[in-house]
Design an enzyme around this catalytic site. Structure first.
Site, short mmCIF file in Angstrom:
data_model
loop_
_atom_site.label_atom_id
_atom_site.label_comp_id
_atom_site.label_asym_id
_atom_site.label_seq_id
_atom_site.Cartn_x
_atom_site.Cartn_y
_atom_site.Cartn_z
N HIS A 1 49.78 49.38 31.15
CA HIS A 1 50.42 49.21 32.46
C HIS A 1 51.50 48.14 32.45
CE1 HIS A 1 47.50 46.11 31.99
NE2 HIS A 1 47.99 45.47 33.03
N ASP A 2 51.68 47.44 31.33
CA ASP A 2 52.73 46.43 31.22
C ASP A 2 53.92 46.92 30.39
OD1 ASP A 2 51.13 44.51 32.56
OD2 ASP A 2 50.24 43.81 30.67
N GLU B 1 42.87 40.99 24.96
CA GLU B 1 44.33 41.07 24.95
C GLU B 1 44.88 39.79 24.33
OE1 GLU B 1 48.07 41.72 28.03
OE2 GLU B 1 46.46 40.37 28.53
N ASP C 1 37.99 45.58 33.50
CA ASP C 1 39.03 44.61 33.15
C ASP C 1 38.52 43.24 33.57
OD1 ASP C 1 41.55 43.45 32.53
OD2 ASP C 1 42.53 45.35 33.08
N ASP D 1 41.56 40.23 29.75
CA ASP D 1 42.94 39.87 30.05
C ASP D 1 43.31 38.52 29.43
OD1 ASP D 1 45.21 40.77 31.83
OD2 ASP D 1 44.92 38.77 32.67
O1 TEU Z 1 49.23 40.61 30.75
C1 TEU Z 1 49.56 39.49 29.99
C2 TEU Z 1 50.96 39.21 29.95
O2 TEU Z 1 51.35 38.18 29.42
C3 TEU Z 1 51.85 40.18 30.61
O3 TEU Z 1 52.35 39.57 31.72
C4 TEU Z 1 52.89 40.57 29.68
O4 TEU Z 1 53.21 39.48 28.89
C5 TEU Z 1 54.13 40.97 30.34
O5 TEU Z 1 53.95 42.10 31.08
C6 TEU Z 1 55.12 41.25 29.31
O6 TEU Z 1 56.25 40.56 29.64
C7 TEU Z 1 48.05 40.62 31.46
C8 TEU Z 1 47.99 41.89 32.29
O7 TEU Z 1 47.97 42.99 31.43
C9 TEU Z 1 49.15 41.88 33.24
O8 TEU Z 1 49.23 43.07 33.98
C10 TEU Z 1 48.97 40.70 34.17
O9 TEU Z 1 50.08 40.59 35.00
C11 TEU Z 1 48.79 39.40 33.40
O10 TEU Z 1 47.91 39.50 32.31
C12 TEU Z 1 48.22 38.35 34.31
O11 TEU Z 1 46.89 38.66 34.62
#
Ligand code: TEU
Ligand code: CA
Length: 542
Positions: free
Chosen positions: A316-317, A242, A98, A200
């Site tokens: 994971h989000d 992403e 990542d 990311d």
């Molecule tokens: O996620 C990008 C992001 O914008 C997320 O916060 C997502 O929008 C949110 O969960 C939905 O509301 C990436 C990673 O996958 C996330 O785990 C991180 O917190 C974020 O970036 C910051 O690095």
């Protein structure tokens, strides 16, 4: 289009904190992953996307990195990491790192230096700006985790940018030294033998915050082409960006092989279908299956030869798919398999998020005290301050909160699902006695075995990887499509509802390749699907 290994494999995402704890401290770790490589090999995957394992104070569970070339203490050592890469390799599994380079932790030494003052050589590694005329934040820009995206620094009288938490300052990609540091770090990992990078929020690196531009900034693709050249360009690595706001046109900019940027992107158009348009993700709206069909079909057909799709329901989000759009009460196993079949027979590289292959469900909680995630906690306080009721907030968090996907994996019916011998950092869902890896492996009709079978079909039949896609017109709750390669033609049919649905297809079939029910599939000219029934058939010539 030249063929690549990353078009033929299935990728499995590991969130290390919750995968397997090897030493009883309640936190998953690298040795825990090594222990379970045989399990992943049985499943059949060809790559692991490893959520961040670098040194981090864990304000955002590793997405806040304080040293990109070292391992988080709780997760193990660099020697463990090297062993993981080597052991995975023995099983034909590549490790995809990542890459979190939109921001660092505020504990990264670059930021510690940068903060020391305007003359520090690291000052321009981050995005600093003078206060507005009234002394307030330079602009109105908001953080993804709520509140202003600018934080005032007493020492120097300037604000720094953080599009995520206050402890995740944004790197300044306009600074060529920053870019070179990132490329050197990527080469450090490439030299260790990793199989690629998941990038990311990569669409944010071209930002011009003072002009209100965050995603898709003007120099974004210039930077990615430079990165490609400076790092992985001459190697066949899996690179996936992403990109929350990508349309097919934008996705082609990243993944058109002629442009030398990335292998593919994660697009989220389907994932945004269950919130009120233009509102926050917490403002819930039921899924309209016909919209899901339209969106996924558009992505299946529009990239053509100018790009490659990623396929995913979970990460994971995101909340667990079987709870989000399936039925985790009456049809948990069936609807989990239905979503698996629907996705894995499409064109693109499928990603499985840990526990999805067990049909794991969301974990509703009754109070904010039971949650750990920074996004959820910030949202709670923000909505309380805006006058929302606790009930409505908890309803939104139980539906969409990130901890739904972050509960530890249940490996067996033992205490704490055999995840740890100690106290887990986040409690397991209490139903681990029924739903766990050991039980899934033993039961030939489990969700696990459907995933295993789908992965095997992809390995055995080029049509799954390379075939053309065509949506079949059906009643709105049925999602059906053809894949075609030469003379070969497969039909996937999925009933995404709790009710019987009728289909009528002018075709006959030779054999059923996979199904999620015991009912026999009969004449397709007039067939009644049971709730959540899904199958794939190979059609006969005529
Ligand atoms: O996620 C990008 C992001 O914008 C997320 O916060 C997502 O929008 C949110 O969960 C939905 O509301 C990436 C990673 O996958 C996330 O785990 C991180 O917190 C974020 O970036 C910051 O690095
Ligand atoms: Ca541990």
């Amino acid at each position: 289009m030249e063929k690549h290994w990353w078009q033929e494999v299935v990728v499995y995402q590991i969130y290390p904190r919750s995968f397997k704890d090897s030493n009883g401290d309640g936190i998953g770790d690298l040795r825990g992953i090594i222990e379970k490589l045989d399990y992943l090999h049985t499943l059949g995957i060809g790559a692991i996307w490893l959520s961040p394992v670098y040194k981090s104070p864990n304000d955002d569970n590793g997405y806040d990195i304080s040293d990109y070339e070292d391992i988080m203490d709780e997760f193990g050592t660099m020697a463990d990491m090297e062993e993981l890469i080597a052991e995975a390799d023995k099983r034909g599994i590549k490790i995809v790192m990542d890459l979190v380079v939109n921001h660092t932790s505020d504990e990264h030494h670059w930021f510690i230096e940068s903060r020391k003052g305007k003359d520090n050589p690291y000052r321009d590694y981050y995005v600093w700006a003078n206060p507005a005329e009234d002394g307030g934040a330079p602009t109105e820009l908001q953080s993804v985790f709520l509140g202003s995206a600018w934080k005032y620094d007493e020492g120097s009288g300037q604000y720094f940018l953080h599009l995520f938490s206050q402890r995740q300052p944004d790197l300044n990609w306009e600074n060529g030294k920053v870019r070179q540091e990132v490329y050197d770090m990527m080469n450090f990992w490439i030299d260790k033998g990793v199989g690629g990078f998941r990038m990311d929020v990569i669409d944010l690196i071209g930002k011009i915050p003072l002009e209100g531009i965050t995603s898709n900034g003007p120099k974004l693709h210039e930077y990615l082409q430079e990165m490609n050249k400076a790092t992985f360009g001459d190697k066949d690595l899996l690179t996936v960006g992403e990109t929350w706001g990508a349309t097919p046109e934008i996705a082609k900019l990243y993944s058109n092989p002629a442009r030398h940027e990335l292998s593919m992107v994660f697009q989220f158009e389907h994932s945004l279908l269950d919130n009120e348009p233009g509102k926050e993700k917490w403002d819930l709206k039921p899924l309209d299956v016909s919209e899901l069909k339209a969106v996924l079909s558009k992505w299946q057909t529009e990239l053509g030869e100018e790009g490659w799709n990623s396929l995913f329901w979970n990460n994971h989000d995101l909340p667990r798919i079987v709870s989000r759009w399936g039925n985790d009460k009456d049809y948990r196993v069936r609807s989990a398999k239905a979503f698996a079949i629907l996705l894995h027979m499409m064109k693109g590289t499928p990603y499985i998020y840990q526990g999805e292959e067990l049909g794991l469900t969301n974990t509703p909680v009754s109070s904010i005290e039971e949650l750990d995630d920074i996004e959820s906690i910030n949202m709670y306080h923000d909505r309380i301050a805006r006058g929302f009721s606790v009930e409505s907030i908890m309803e939104s968090l139980n539906a969409k909160g990130r901890d739904n996907a972050r509960r530890p994996i249940p490996w067996s019916a033992e205490a704490n699902g055999g995840f740890t011998t100690g106290t887990p950092w986040l409690a397991l869902k209490p139903n681990y006695k029924e739903i766990n890896v050991e039980a899934e492996l033993q039961n030939p009709d489990s969700v696990f075995h459907t995933y295993r079978k789908l992965i095997q079909l992809r390995k055995d039949h080029p049509i799954v990887v390379w075939g053309d896609y065509e949506l079949l017109e059906t009643s709105s709750n049925v999602f059906a499509y053809y894949r075609t390669l030469g003379e070969e033609r497969w039909l996937t049919v999925v009933n995404l509802s709790n009710f019987e649905e009728k289909i009528s297809v002018d075709a006959r079939f030779n054999r059923v390749l996979v199904t999620n029910t015991v009912e026999e599939v009969t004449d397709l000219h007039a067939y009644t699907l049971s709730p959540w029934q899904a199958f794939v058939v190979e059609l006969s010539g005529n």
